[in-house]
Design a protein around this motif. Structure first.
Motif, PDB file in Angstrom:
ATOM      1  N   ALA A   1       0.811  -1.214   0.000  1.00  0.00           N
ATOM      2  CA  ALA A   1       0.000   0.000   0.000  1.00  0.00           C
ATOM      3  C   ALA A   1       0.848   1.269   0.000  1.00  0.00           C
ATOM      4  O   ALA A   1       0.358   2.347  -0.352  1.00  0.00           O
ATOM      5  CB  ALA A   1      -0.933  -0.004   1.217  1.00  0.00           C
ATOM      6  N   GLU A   2       2.133   1.161   0.368  1.00  0.00           N
ATOM      7  CA  GLU A   2       2.997   2.331   0.451  1.00  0.00           C
ATOM      8  C   GLU A   2       3.925   2.461  -0.750  1.00  0.00           C
ATOM      9  O   GLU A   2       4.758   3.375  -0.798  1.00  0.00           O
ATOM     10  CB  GLU A   2       3.827   2.252   1.736  1.00  0.00           C
ATOM     11  N   LEU A   3       3.793   1.591  -1.719  1.00  0.00           N
ATOM     12  CA  LEU A   3       4.678   1.616  -2.882  1.00  0.00           C
ATOM     13  C   LEU A   3       4.430   2.879  -3.706  1.00  0.00           C
ATOM     14  O   LEU A   3       3.328   3.106  -4.209  1.00  0.00           O
ATOM     15  CB  LEU A   3       4.436   0.379  -3.745  1.00  0.00           C
ATOM     16  N   PRO A   4       5.440   3.731  -3.887  1.00  0.00           N
ATOM     17  CA  PRO A   4       5.252   4.956  -4.680  1.00  0.00           C
ATOM     18  C   PRO A   4       5.367   4.667  -6.177  1.00  0.00           C
ATOM     19  O   PRO A   4       6.039   3.719  -6.594  1.00  0.00           O
ATOM     20  CB  PRO A   4       6.400   5.854  -4.216  1.00  0.00           C
ATOM     21  N   GLU A   5       4.707   5.494  -6.985  1.00  0.00           N
ATOM     22  CA  GLU A   5       4.809   5.346  -8.436  1.00  0.00           C
ATOM     23  C   GLU A   5       6.180   5.765  -8.922  1.00  0.00           C
ATOM     24  O   GLU A   5       6.696   5.233  -9.905  1.00  0.00           O
ATOM     25  CB  GLU A   5       3.732   6.178  -9.127  1.00  0.00           C
ATOM     26  N   PHE A   6       6.775   6.757  -8.225  1.00  0.00           N
ATOM     27  CA  PHE A   6       8.115   7.237  -8.567  1.00  0.00           C
ATOM     28  C   PHE A   6       8.674   7.962  -7.357  1.00  0.00           C
ATOM     29  O   PHE A   6       7.953   8.291  -6.407  1.00  0.00           O
ATOM     30  CB  PHE A   6       8.084   8.172  -9.785  1.00  0.00           C
ATOM     31  N   ILE A   7       9.978   8.240  -7.403  1.00  0.00           N
ATOM     32  CA  ILE A   7      10.651   9.024  -6.368  1.00  0.00           C
ATOM     33  C   ILE A   7      11.244  10.255  -7.034  1.00  0.00           C
ATOM     34  O   ILE A   7      11.933  10.149  -8.052  1.00  0.00           O
ATOM     35  CB  ILE A   7      11.752   8.203  -5.675  1.00  0.00           C
ATOM     36  N   GLU A   8      10.975  11.411  -6.461  1.00  0.00           N
ATOM     37  CA  GLU A   8      11.419  12.672  -7.042  1.00  0.00           C
ATOM     38  C   GLU A   8      12.831  13.020  -6.557  1.00  0.00           C
ATOM     39  O   GLU A   8      13.145  12.897  -5.377  1.00  0.00           O
ATOM     40  CB  GLU A   8      10.444  13.788  -6.648  1.00  0.00           C
ATOM     41  N   VAL A   9      13.657  13.457  -7.499  1.00  0.00           N
ATOM     42  CA  VAL A   9      15.026  13.879  -7.182  1.00  0.00           C
ATOM     43  C   VAL A   9      15.133  15.375  -7.472  1.00  0.00           C
ATOM     44  O   VAL A   9      15.053  15.801  -8.624  1.00  0.00           O
ATOM     45  CB  VAL A   9      16.063  13.104  -8.023  1.00  0.00           C
ATOM     46  N   ASP A  10      15.325  16.161  -6.419  1.00  0.00           N
ATOM     47  CA  ASP A  10      15.415  17.618  -6.558  1.00  0.00           C
ATOM     48  C   ASP A  10      16.862  18.014  -6.854  1.00  0.00           C
ATOM     49  O   ASP A  10      17.760  17.797  -6.044  1.00  0.00           O
ATOM     50  CB  ASP A  10      14.935  18.282  -5.267  1.00  0.00           C
ATOM     51  N   LEU A  11      17.087  18.626  -8.019  1.00  0.00           N
ATOM     52  CA  LEU A  11      18.438  19.019  -8.445  1.00  0.00           C
ATOM     53  C   LEU A  11      18.727  20.497  -8.224  1.00  0.00           C
ATOM     54  O   LEU A  11      19.772  20.998  -8.651  1.00  0.00           O
ATOM     55  CB  LEU A  11      18.624  18.695  -9.930  1.00  0.00           C
ATOM     56  N   SER A  12      17.844  21.212  -7.569  1.00  0.00           N
ATOM     57  CA  SER A  12      17.951  22.672  -7.475  1.00  0.00           C
ATOM     58  C   SER A  12      19.189  23.161  -6.731  1.00  0.00           C
ATOM     59  O   SER A  12      19.604  24.305  -6.911  1.00  0.00           O
ATOM     60  CB  SER A  12      16.702  23.253  -6.809  1.00  0.00           C
ATOM     61  N   GLN A  13      19.817  22.325  -5.899  1.00  0.00           N
ATOM     62  CA  GLN A  13      20.982  22.748  -5.126  1.00  0.00           C
ATOM     63  C   GLN A  13      22.286  22.139  -5.644  1.00  0.00           C
ATOM     64  O   GLN A  13      23.339  22.337  -5.039  1.00  0.00           O
ATOM     65  CB  GLN A  13      20.806  22.352  -3.645  1.00  0.00           C
ATOM     66  N   LEU A  14      22.224  21.444  -6.750  1.00  0.00           N
ATOM     67  CA  LEU A  14      23.408  20.735  -7.245  1.00  0.00           C
ATOM     68  C   LEU A  14      24.371  21.686  -7.952  1.00  0.00           C
ATOM     69  O   LEU A  14      23.980  22.410  -8.868  1.00  0.00           O
ATOM     70  CB  LEU A  14      22.988  19.616  -8.202  1.00  0.00           C
ATOM     71  N   ALA A  15      25.631  21.687  -7.517  1.00  0.00           N
ATOM     72  CA  ALA A  15      26.666  22.552  -8.104  1.00  0.00           C
ATOM     73  C   ALA A  15      27.738  21.694  -8.772  1.00  0.00           C
ATOM     74  O   ALA A  15      27.808  20.478  -8.554  1.00  0.00           O
ATOM     75  CB  ALA A  15      27.287  23.431  -7.024  1.00  0.00           C
ATOM     76  N   ILE A  16      28.579  22.339  -9.577  1.00  0.00           N
ATOM     77  CA  ILE A  16      29.652  21.649 -10.286  1.00  0.00           C
ATOM     78  C   ILE A  16      30.568  20.932  -9.294  1.00  0.00           C
ATOM     79  O   ILE A  16      30.961  21.485  -8.267  1.00  0.00           O
ATOM     80  CB  ILE A  16      30.483  22.649 -11.125  1.00  0.00           C
TER      81      ILE A  16
END
Length: 259
Positions: free
Chosen positions: A139-154
């Protein structure tokens, strides 16, 4: 909302029977797991193929309608034809509400355009993983997992253990494993351009340093004609002497003739 699929019990078994099913537009399959015996299935190929194009079909609890009896199942594996868009075989597993399951869940990457790597540093973000293995109750299986890239730097990366997971979901990794999900780097083409520009600038600096020395000729390289220029006055005296001598000789000669 759960995706529902229909299937029928398959009586005929074996390679020949499966081949005949495929010619009729059917797909052989099997349902196993739980406290029940495995059941051989046959499904309509067209309907199944359309469902397979839906990402949710691969990472969701499905409802399988088998002769009017509905069960909660997971898609566990499928075999495709080597070069045709044809499903050769498919496996489903029964799930129990009170037992945790292992499942691969797709990753959805968001906010890349807001990241310092792209917005400020002109970098490139690489998706190293497109799905992760999780463990949770059905019942807790997610359809997808979101990865937030807004803080990713070189020069930085996001790892599996840094992902924000829904309640009740945990990453299925062993020991200290922490695989990279995404990373940001300067594109190789940009690095090559910078190296070429630096090499060109260095070469220009060397040429600039040599230019003054090359502009002033060495003493040995100065033509000797220029060094003898002051001797040009000598012929004037010779001319004077020549004229005087000639007149004297002329006068004597004339006197001699008169005598």
């Amino acid at each position: 909302m759960a995706i529902e699929i229909s299937a029928r019990k398959r009586e005929a078994q074996g390679t020949g029977a499966s081949r005949r099913l495929r010619r009729l537009g059917k797909v052989p399959g099997i349902l196993y797991g739980g406290d029940k015996d495995p059941v051989n299935l046959e499904l309509d190929h067209q309907a199944l193929y359309l469902n397979l194009r839906n990402e949710r079909f691969h990472a969701s609890i499905l409802t399988l309608d088998l002769a009017g009896t509905k069960e909660q199942v997971l898609l566990r594996s499928l075999n495709m034809h080597p070069f045709k868009p044809q499903v050769q075989h498919i496996d489903f597993q029964r799930v129990s509400k009170d037992k945790k399951i292992h499942m691969k869940v797709p990753l959805h990457f968001v906010n890349a355009e807001k990241s310092p790597a792209i917005k400020e540093q002109g970098g490139l973000i690489t998706h190293v993983l497109n799905e992760v293995d999780v463990r949770c109750l059905p019942a807790e299986l997610p359809e997808f997992i979101e990865v937030d890239l807004s803080q990713l730097a070189i020069g930085h990366s996001i790892h599996v253990r840094e992902l924000v997971l829904p309640k009740g979901v945990e990453i299925a990794v062993k020991g200290n494993e922490n695989p990279t999900v995404a990373s940001a780097q300067i594109p190789k083409a940009a690095i090559a351009e910078e190296e070429e520009a630096a090499a060109a600038a260095a070469a220009a600096g060397v040429e600039g340093a040599l230019a003054p020395a090359e502009a002033v000729p060495a003493a040995a390289d100065v033509p000797t004609v220029k060094q003898k220029a002051p001797e040009a006055a000598a012929p004037a005296e010779e001319d004077k002497g020549g004229k005087g001598g000639k007149s004297e000789r002329g006068d004597k000669g004339d006197k001699g003739d008169k005598k």
